[in-house]
Design an enzyme around this catalytic site. Sequence first.
Site, PDB file in Angstrom:
ATOM      1  CB  SER A  29      -0.867   0.059   1.265  1.00 25.69           C
ATOM      2  OG  SER A  29      -1.828  -0.936   1.237  1.00 25.69           O
ATOM      3  CG  HIS A  60      -2.724  -2.087  -3.531  1.00 29.73           C
ATOM      4  ND1 HIS A  60      -1.698  -2.968  -3.310  1.00 29.73           N
ATOM      5  CD2 HIS A  60      -3.074  -1.615  -2.314  1.00 29.73           C
ATOM      6  CE1 HIS A  60      -1.439  -3.038  -2.012  1.00 29.73           C
ATOM      7  NE2 HIS A  60      -2.262  -2.229  -1.385  1.00 29.73           N
ATOM      8  CG  HIS A  82      -4.681  -7.169   0.117  1.00 25.42           C
ATOM      9  ND1 HIS A  82      -4.779  -6.251  -0.897  1.00 25.42           N
ATOM     10  CD2 HIS A  82      -3.599  -6.813   0.860  1.00 25.42           C
ATOM     11  CE1 HIS A  82      -3.791  -5.376  -0.788  1.00 25.42           C
ATOM     12  NE2 HIS A  82      -3.063  -5.690   0.260  1.00 25.42           N
ATOM     13  CE1 TYR A  84      -8.223  -5.172   1.304  1.00 20.69           C
ATOM     14  CE2 TYR A  84      -6.501  -5.982   2.742  1.00 20.69           C
ATOM     15  CZ  TYR A  84      -6.948  -5.090   1.791  1.00 20.69           C
ATOM     16  OH  TYR A  84      -6.105  -4.122   1.324  1.00 20.69           O
ATOM     17  CD  GLU A  85      -7.853  -6.700  -3.184  1.00 20.49           C
ATOM     18  OE1 GLU A  85      -8.117  -6.155  -4.261  1.00 20.49           O
ATOM     19  OE2 GLU A  85      -6.726  -7.149  -2.908  1.00 20.49           O
ATOM     20  CB  ALA A 112       1.673  -0.033   4.513  1.00 18.48           C
ATOM     21  CG  MET A 210      -4.758  -5.836   6.934  1.00 22.88           C
ATOM     22  SD  MET A 210      -6.048  -4.731   6.360  1.00 22.88           S
ATOM     23  CE  MET A 210      -6.195  -3.600   7.758  1.00 22.88           C
ATOM     24  CB  SER A 211      -0.327  -8.040   2.623  1.00 21.21           C
ATOM     25  OG  SER A 211       0.757  -7.255   3.074  1.00 21.21           O
ATOM     26  CG  ASN A 234      -0.773   2.786  11.339  1.00 19.19           C
ATOM     27  OD1 ASN A 234      -0.623   2.380  10.179  1.00 19.19           O
ATOM     28  ND2 ASN A 234      -1.280   2.023  12.283  1.00 19.19           N
ATOM     29  CG  HIS A 246      -6.560   2.861   2.706  1.00 19.16           C
ATOM     30  ND1 HIS A 246      -5.544   1.926   2.833  1.00 19.16           N
ATOM     31  CD2 HIS A 246      -6.722   3.048   1.367  1.00 19.16           C
ATOM     32  CE1 HIS A 246      -5.114   1.573   1.629  1.00 19.16           C
ATOM     33  NE2 HIS A 246      -5.810   2.244   0.722  1.00 19.16           N
TER      34      HIS A 246
HETATM   35  N1  HPA Z   1      -3.072  -2.567  10.951  1.00 18.81           N
HETATM   36  C1  HPA Z   1      -3.179  -3.418   9.905  1.00 18.81           C
HETATM   37  N2  HPA Z   1      -2.702  -3.157   8.706  1.00 18.81           N
HETATM   38  C2  HPA Z   1      -2.046  -1.993   8.527  1.00 18.81           C
HETATM   39  C3  HPA Z   1      -1.900  -1.064   9.572  1.00 18.81           C
HETATM   40  C4  HPA Z   1      -2.428  -1.368  10.838  1.00 18.81           C
HETATM   41  O1  HPA Z   1      -2.328  -0.594  11.813  1.00 18.81           O
HETATM   42  N3  HPA Z   1      -1.209  -0.009   9.051  1.00 18.81           N
HETATM   43  C5  HPA Z   1      -0.952  -0.300   7.750  1.00 18.81           C
HETATM   44  N4  HPA Z   1      -1.464  -1.499   7.416  1.00 18.81           N
END
Ligand code: HPA
Length: 271
Positions: A29, A60, A82, A84-85, A112, A210-211, A234, A246
């Site tokens: 991401s 993406h 992913h 989740y898609e 990310a 998430m990947s 973050n 996001h």
């Molecule tokens: N959690 C899950 N996936 C992420 C995060 C997060 O805080 N930041 C970037 N991708």
Amino acid sequence: MKDIIDQVALQIKSKIGKHEPKIGLILGSGLGGMAEAIVDPVIIPYEEIDGFPHSTVSGHAGRLVIGKLNGVDVLCMQGRVHFYEGHSPSALALVIRSYKKLGIETMILTNASGSLNIDMGPGSLMVISDHINLSGCNPLIGPNDDSIGPRFPDMTYAYDKDLRKKLIETAEKTGINMRSGVYLMTSGPNFETPAEIRMFKLLGADAVGMSTVSETLCAVHCGMRVVGVSVVTNYGAGMVPYKMTHEETISQANEAGKKLQRVLTEFVKEI
Ligand code: HPA
């Protein structure tokens, strides 16, 4: 499965001309900008490859970019797919196996992530030393084709030790600090709750996302070397007193992604 892997690999092969990449690169991401550094690129949108899953997430791009990064042929996935898609685990396996079929030997996986360490703030780069799969999914579930890889693949050395060392050394030479840590994968798409973040810390994870884990599982299963690097965008939920978006992930990844680009541009020469 084998037929479709061959078909996808053949379609890509027929379009990439003179390039012979042995390195695959998956951009996470907000990190897609790195593909712009690829010279003399052949660009293939995922929709143009029959049987290939499509990327549906903003940030993406959804295309393969094949060409030279710092003089080295790479096959770059600008935008990943992913769970989740709604993609099936086997769709993810197909992507990685078709790269293997094309001759890719080493996968560089980027993502990310949210930090679980207060001393690893947004903008940090973390080499993945190991992972925890809490995604609830595993792309290796299903009948196993022994000609692709073993039924019970070992994950003791999933993230190649030599490549990790080289990556950290390359970062040092480039004047960029990179630390190592454990990456934990959830399925997403929601960000975590503060209670989940506290649990993940107790489990020994340093970053959450998430990947990547699913791609590592497939790549290791079919005998590729894997190196993974996470761009911290973050702090995990509840570690700081604001909500996550996001958009924030993308903008932080864009910034720190420039550092990562400098490192990876040198690193591909070291592999
Ligand atoms: N959690 C899950 N996936 C992420 C995060 C997060 O805080 N930041 C970037 N991708």
